[in-house]
Scaffold this active site. Structure first.
Site, mmCIF file in Angstrom:
data_model
loop_
_atom_site.group_PDB
_atom_site.id
_atom_site.type_symbol
_atom_site.label_atom_id
_atom_site.label_comp_id
_atom_site.label_asym_id
_atom_site.label_seq_id
_atom_site.Cartn_x
_atom_site.Cartn_y
_atom_site.Cartn_z
ATOM 1 C CB SER A 221 -34.000 13.092 44.896
ATOM 2 O OG SER A 221 -35.317 12.949 45.411
ATOM 3 C CG ASP A 222 -35.632 19.430 43.280
ATOM 4 O OD1 ASP A 222 -36.643 19.498 44.007
ATOM 5 O OD2 ASP A 222 -35.216 20.406 42.620
ATOM 6 C CD1 TRP A 223 -41.477 16.881 46.855
ATOM 7 C CD2 TRP A 223 -39.295 16.924 47.366
ATOM 8 N NE1 TRP A 223 -41.352 16.779 48.225
ATOM 9 C CE2 TRP A 223 -40.026 16.804 48.561
ATOM 10 C CE3 TRP A 223 -37.917 16.959 47.442
ATOM 11 C CZ2 TRP A 223 -39.426 16.722 49.819
ATOM 12 C CZ3 TRP A 223 -37.306 16.892 48.693
ATOM 13 C CH2 TRP A 223 -38.060 16.777 49.856
#
Length: 811
Positions: A221-223
């Protein structure tokens, strides 16, 4: 033993823990199976490591737009190899790069970190980059999958795009990279696409990325992008970052126990993480994917080469460039960006190089007589207090007692990732910038601060501000990356020292710092000497007396950065006025544009030369000096079309309506859209003139009997100028008959050649079959009516045409 046998040795809680960050940058180790902790780090122009601090410097290469401007996948591969070398030095196994979203509109705030408006150029440069990083045994995560093409409401926006638009444009770079470079990772974006958030988007992640394209790596995932445990696990996501609190880990284990997620799904996720660990060499008993590492690369040398190769010479009237040393003895260098170079974009692209060569530094080393004036400050916020100030940072506990202190060169604190050595972050509640300041001139002094939390700002005995300063909106990254400044004026006499103090209790420190340190505050200042008109007058006087004037203009991290989109392409501050007045004073004016993506240049026709240098990295000044003197040729070609005015751009909408951003323009973005309109851009996609001229002498096309390749174009060009040079030969495919449903033409391939004066060179371009296909009725279909292949120097400067229906050539 194989990976499946290892998985059988793990209990459910351990497996679930492997799929969630244990902290901001890493996954947990499992010693029982010989698995070390997997470490990730931001890129894409340098490797930050797990500490964002000048104490741990990194090589800083030019921006991704600059790399794309080189039109050279093999150079991108060299860049990747250098970054792998940096990653290994910093103990990093996964580089969070490259960013291959498209320049849908020039207002995209993060476009400096993407490559191009064209999916083929983006895909081929990205594939070179991925190959290079993975040549060095380090994984990449191609990002942001998919349609994260603007920053406004990026956490929540739902991009609405039809299948054809997604397939022909936004998915295309990812497909090229997956099939050509076999990346070991992909990053899922924040946004939704057609109603489903990307971390849960099974049709795109499982259906297209894995099943159709054959991607066998992990998806991270993106953060903070993961929202829901069950939907993410079933929708294709493997790893939720950052930790220690994520929707995976214990929550995922409980979802399995409740029967909401099959344990087989978790095992598949773990298998992909273990495969990644094996590939990067941190899983005992498994050979890493790369046994022999590439030869070491000198970072300084490659940084300078890429910068010079990326510089785009937009025009060069009367052949002023390269400069003749006998006619350029006295050089005026003007502009705030000349002294304080913007070498990289804001946000996750930020690293700290050991040394930066500014344009002013480079030109002073190259020319015997250089005079500098600021002329115009591009910053819309006050510069950090520094000149004539003696400052310290002070860390305080909850009772206001000093925990630690140290000297501060200027009024700015950036503790990102960890506190300074000797500071126990758990004891810190407040941070202070304090010291003495001595005004140079009597009169109005302006002080300002940037910082979120409880604030007290004092100058002498005057309290300028004492209150809380809270963020606006619901996007924390926007609050951090595009912070609001507060200003206050106070009259002070010259020569008398005064005490200054800016104390901040940052948001989140009420109970002290826990797992991750993020403290950012700035004490800004300007004095009476900062009058814009006085600055421009001094610059004009210096320019009038010089043989050549070099004006460096550019964007700032308040106008072009991750976290927010742009509202205008106009240069910030009085930079346009500076250029106009300098050009009127000296006809031998060169403007250097230090910007990551398009800006307006209303003065372009009034100056002798315009050189675009992007965000040029740590070797900015060295590369600039080499190019201006002719030691190196400016080898870049535009990867994106540049408008004359913001309002001329065909696509400008970046603001969602009721949460949705509709890509109603379909496949018509960038030059594809410009070709349909009546307004000409300032400079077309592919443009760049170099230091020599080229003649296009012949073109041939040989069809291929291959399901993936349409054929091969062979183009002979001749260097018709007086200098050796490099040419980027560009091939565009166009419908043989007008078709309103398709663009007038689109990039089908390119190749670079070099030649001495009067010599010929042959460019060989492989044209993919996909270039002649459209997405229709759920599949790729050969377009009807046939095509012609147009070759030349840009999308608007086409020299030869081959009719693919009968092989005839026209010039």
């Amino acid at each position: 033993m194989d990976l499946d046998e290892l998985i059988k040795r793990l209990d459910l809680d351990t497996k679930a823990a492997l799929l969630a960050g244990q902290d901001r940058w890493s996954l947990p180790a499992v010693p029982a199976i010989g698995l070390a902790s997997l470490v990730m780090s931001d890129g894409p122009i340098g490797v930050r490591g797990t500490r964002q601090t000048p104490d741990d410097p990194s090589v800083a290469l030019p921006s991704p737009t600059a790399l794309a401007a080189c039109w050279d996948p093999e150079l991108a591969r060299s860049v990747g190899r250098l970054l792998a070398q940096e990653a290994r030095r910093k103990g990093v196994h996964v580089l969070l790069a490259p960013t291959v979203n498209l320049h849908r509109t020039p207002l995209g705030g993060r476009h400096f970190e993407c490559y191009s408006e064209d999916p083929l150029l983006t895909g081929l440069v990205g594939a070179g980059y991925v190959r290079g990083v993975q040549d060095g045994g380090v994984a990449t995560t191609v990002k942001h999958f998919v349609a994260n093409d603007s920053e406004t409401q990026r956490y929540t926006v739902d991009v609405r795009a039809d299948d054809r638009t997604l397939r022909e444009l936004y998915l295309a770079p990812f497909e090229i990279i997956v099939k050509q470079a076999r990346p070991w990772g992909v990053m899922a974006a924040y946004n939704s696409v057609n109603g489903a958030t990307m971390t849960e988007h099974g049709p795109l992640q499982n259906g297209i990325l894995r099943d159709e394209w054959g991607f066998d790596g992990f998806i991270v995932s993106d953060w903070t992008a993961t929202r829901h445990t069950e939907r993410a696990a079933l929708g294709g996501l493997d790893v939720a970052m950052p930790g220690p609190i994520t929707p995976f880990g214990p929550d995922l284990a409980q979802a399995v126990r409740d029967g909401r997620v099959p344990e087989e799904a978790v095992d598949a996720m773990v298998r992909r993480v273990l495969l990644l660990a094996a590939r990067v060499g941190i899983l005992d008993g498994f050979e890493p994917a790369v046994a022999t590492l590439p030869e070491p690369i000198a970072g300084d040398g490659l940084a300078c080469e890429v910068a010079a190769r990326s510089f785009v010479l937009l025009h060069n009237r009367a052949d002023l460039l390269p400069l003749d040393a006998t006619k350029a003895a006295k050089v005026a260098v003007l502009g705030g960006a000349a002294k304080d170079a913007r070498i990289l974009g804001g946000g996750s692209a930020v690293v700290f190089p050991a040394e930066v060569i500014s344009p002013l530094d480079g030109l002073r080393q190259a020319f015997p007589d250089v005079t500098y004036e600021l002329g115009a400050d591009p910053r819309t916020q006050l510069p950090p207090l520094g000149d004539n100030a003696d400052l310290r940072w002070i860390a305080l506990d909850g009772n206001g007692v000093e925990v630690a202190t140290g000297p501060l060169e200027r009024g700015e604190i950036r503790w990102i990732g960890e506190a300074p050595q000797g500071v126990d972050p758990k004891r810190v509640r407040s941070v202070e910038i304090a010291g003495t300041f001595t005004p140079v001139e009597t009169g109005k002094q302006t002080f300002g601060f940037i910082g979120l939390g409880q604030v007290r700002l004092t100058v002498g005995d005057t309290v300028l501000f004492e209150d809380s300063n809270m963020p606006a909106g619901d996007d924390p990254f926007t609050a951090i990356l595009n912070p609001q400044e507060h200003r206050f004026d106070i009259d002070l006499p010259a020569g008398e020292p005064v005490q200054v103090s800016f104390r901040l209790t940052p948001l989140g420190l009420e109970r002290g710092i826990n797992k991750y340190v993020w403290i950012a505050l700035t004490l800004g200042h300007s004095g009476p000497e900062a009058d814009p008109e006085r600055r421009i007058e001094r610059a004009v006087a210096v320019a009038r007396d010089a043989d050549v004037a070099v004006v460096v203009v550019g964007t700032t991290d308040q106008s072009e950065s991750e976290g927010f989109d742009r509202t205008t392409l106009a240069l910030p501050g009085p930079q346009d006025e500076l250029v106009r007045r300098v050009a009127a004073a000296n006809p031998r004016t060169i403007v250097v544009v230090n910007a990551g993506s398009p800006v307006e240049m209303p003065w372009a026709d009034d100056v002798a030369a315009v050189l675009l240098t992007w965000f040029p990295g740590q070797a900015a000044g060295a590369a600039l000096a080499d190019v201006l003197r002719g030691v190196r040729e400016p080898g870049g070609r535009l990867p994106t079309t540049w408008p004359k005015r913001t309002e001329d751009a065909p696509v400008l909408n970046v603001t969602p309506t009721d949460g949705a951003l509709r890509y109603d323009e379909g496949v018509f973005i960038g030059y594809r859209a410009w070709q349909r309109g009546d307004v000409e851009p300032a400079y077309w996609f592919g443009h760049g003139i170099g230091y020599t001229d080229w003649e296009y002498e012949s073109a041939e096309f040989a069809p291929a009997d291959d399901e993936h390749i349409l054929g091969t174009a062979t183009i002979v060009v001749r260097n018709a100028g007086a200098r050796a040079g490099r040419e980027v030969v560009q091939a565009y495919l166009a419908p043989a008959e007008a078709d309103s449903e398709r663009p007038a033409r689109w990039l089908a391939g390119f190749a670079s050649v070099t030649a001495e004066p009067g010599r010929r060179a042959t460019a060989v371009i492989t044209v993919p079959r996909r270039s002649a296909q459209v997405w229709r009725d759920g599949g790729w279909r050969d377009a009807a009516g046939g095509h012609v292949l147009e070759v030349g120097r840009s999308v608007a400067d086409r020299r030869l045409t081959v009719d693919l229906r009968n092989g005839t050539v026209a010039g």
